[in-house]
Design an enzyme around this catalytic site. Structure first.
Site, mmCIF file in Angstrom:
data_model
loop_
_atom_site.group_PDB
_atom_site.id
_atom_site.type_symbol
_atom_site.label_atom_id
_atom_site.label_comp_id
_atom_site.label_asym_id
_atom_site.label_seq_id
_atom_site.Cartn_x
_atom_site.Cartn_y
_atom_site.Cartn_z
ATOM 1 N N LYS A 13 7.899 -13.319 -0.479
ATOM 2 C CA LYS A 13 7.273 -14.645 -0.575
ATOM 3 C C LYS A 13 5.835 -14.492 -1.072
ATOM 4 O O LYS A 13 5.224 -13.415 -0.952
ATOM 5 C CB LYS A 13 7.261 -15.373 0.776
ATOM 6 N N ALA A 101 1.633 -5.574 1.350
ATOM 7 C CA ALA A 101 1.152 -6.242 0.136
ATOM 8 C C ALA A 101 0.837 -7.715 0.320
ATOM 9 O O ALA A 101 0.337 -8.358 -0.585
ATOM 10 C CB ALA A 101 2.205 -6.089 -0.966
ATOM 11 N N ASP A 140 5.921 -14.144 10.186
ATOM 12 C CA ASP A 140 6.496 -14.610 8.917
ATOM 13 C C ASP A 140 8.020 -14.557 8.906
ATOM 14 O O ASP A 140 8.651 -15.041 7.967
ATOM 15 C CB ASP A 140 5.986 -13.745 7.745
#
Ligand code: C5P
Length: 317
Positions: A13, A101, A140
């Protein structure tokens, strides 16, 4: 139980919006985000076993496959919930999403593992049960089940689907392969720098949520003069992270990009383009500069699904 194997795709995402509203009683930050799934996928293959052994192998040599890997944590949590100790699995991960990341690589793998094992072990748990388990593994993870385009509040677990943005634009994503950012560090820096200005009351959070639900920037960002993308973590991470500054400088210099920002807690950054051909063309015409800047780059489209089986209806990957 017969031996069963499944293959699950786990999309990354990006954050089209990330606002840190305040600090919660549980120590986590109260967030308001727009999260968007993209067609950069990890793949998880699961072969069910009945000897109670959970094993993980990965295509990425630098990734630990031990107890601390979210895939193993997810499998153990699921097995604990159903109380069947003899459930085991051989899990193979093909890692395409860069680690550390800001692209939810670990979270999407955890969601895909829960989806895959629920099927491979014939458990029949509902999606909401899996999402609740996922929330225990990371903030998340709940988003990563349905993915697509969602407004997320709370720690990230309160989900409000938005109109699909598939086919409205594409991205050029860049990341320095030598750098990763720790999410706890990014949030602690936010608290240090901005803590005194955080909102304090639930009523203030709710007011902001209501504004964001109505915000015009939630319309496809295809207008000729879009508002800048907001990432509150970028404001604190970029000034002290040369790899992020470098990526943002590079993206700022690209002609034709609609807007650009860091994703999540970084260090990956993306530029929005009206469509995939224009993102591809920006990548092609700047490949030497991307190399000189020490960046890896991908062109990606938005997708409207989260963790999904290989044989699900969308066969575009
Ligand atoms: O939930 P997750 O494991 O992804 O969070 C990693 C860390 O990031 C947390 O331990 C916390 O320090 C920080 N965090 C936060 N507020 C959030 C999400 C994460 O402070 N909403």
């Amino acid at each position: 139980m017969g031996i069963k194997s499944v293959k699950v795709f786990a999309p990354a995402k990006i954050n089209l919006h990330l606002e840190v509203l305040g600090l919660r009683c549980d120590g986590f930050h109260e967030l308001a985000m727009v999260m968007q799934s993209i067609n950069l996928f990890d793949q998880i293959e699961i072969i069910a076993q009945d000897k109670g052994v959970l094993s993980l192998s990965s295509s990425e040599a630098g990734l630990s496959c031990g107890e601390e890997n979210l895939i193993i944590k997810a499998a153990k949590l699921l097995r604990q919930l159903v109380g069947l100790d003899d459930l085991g699995a051989e899990i193979k991960l093909i890692k395409n999403i860069p680690i550390g990341a800001g692209l939810a690589g670990g979270s999407t793998d955890a969601a895909a593992t829960l989806v895959g094992l629920n099927s491979a072990w014939d458990l029949g748990l509902s999606k909401s049960q899996l999402i609740a388990l996922g929330a225990q593994l990371g903030s998340d993870v709940p988003f990563c089940f349905d993915g697509g385009t969602q407004l997320t509040f709370g720690r990230g677990e309160s989900l409000e689907p938005l109109r699909s943005m598939v086919n409205t634009m594409a991205i050029l994503l860049v990341k320095d392969p030598l750098v990763s950012v720790s999410t706890p560090w990014a949030y602690s820096l936010s608290k240090k720098v901005n803590g005194s200005r955080y909102l304090k009351e639930e009523s203030e959070y709710e007011l902001r949520r209501a504004q964001l639900r109505k915000a015009s920037w939630l319309n496809p960002l295809t207008s000729s003069n879009p508002p800048p993308l907001i990432n509150d973590l970028q404001k604190v991470v970029a000034p002290v992270t040369p790899a992020v500054l470098n990526a943002l400088d590079f993206l700022a210099s690209l002609p034709g990009a609609i807007s650009f920002a860091m994703s999540g807690s970084g260090p990956s950054c993306f530029a929005l383009y009206p469509d995939l051909p224009s993102a591809n063309s920006a990548l092609k015409s700047n490949s030497e500069r991307i190399k000189a800047a020490g960046l890896n780059a991908w062109c990606c489209e938005f997708v409207d699904k989260g963790a999904h089986f290989q044989n699900s209806e969308n066969n575009s990957f």
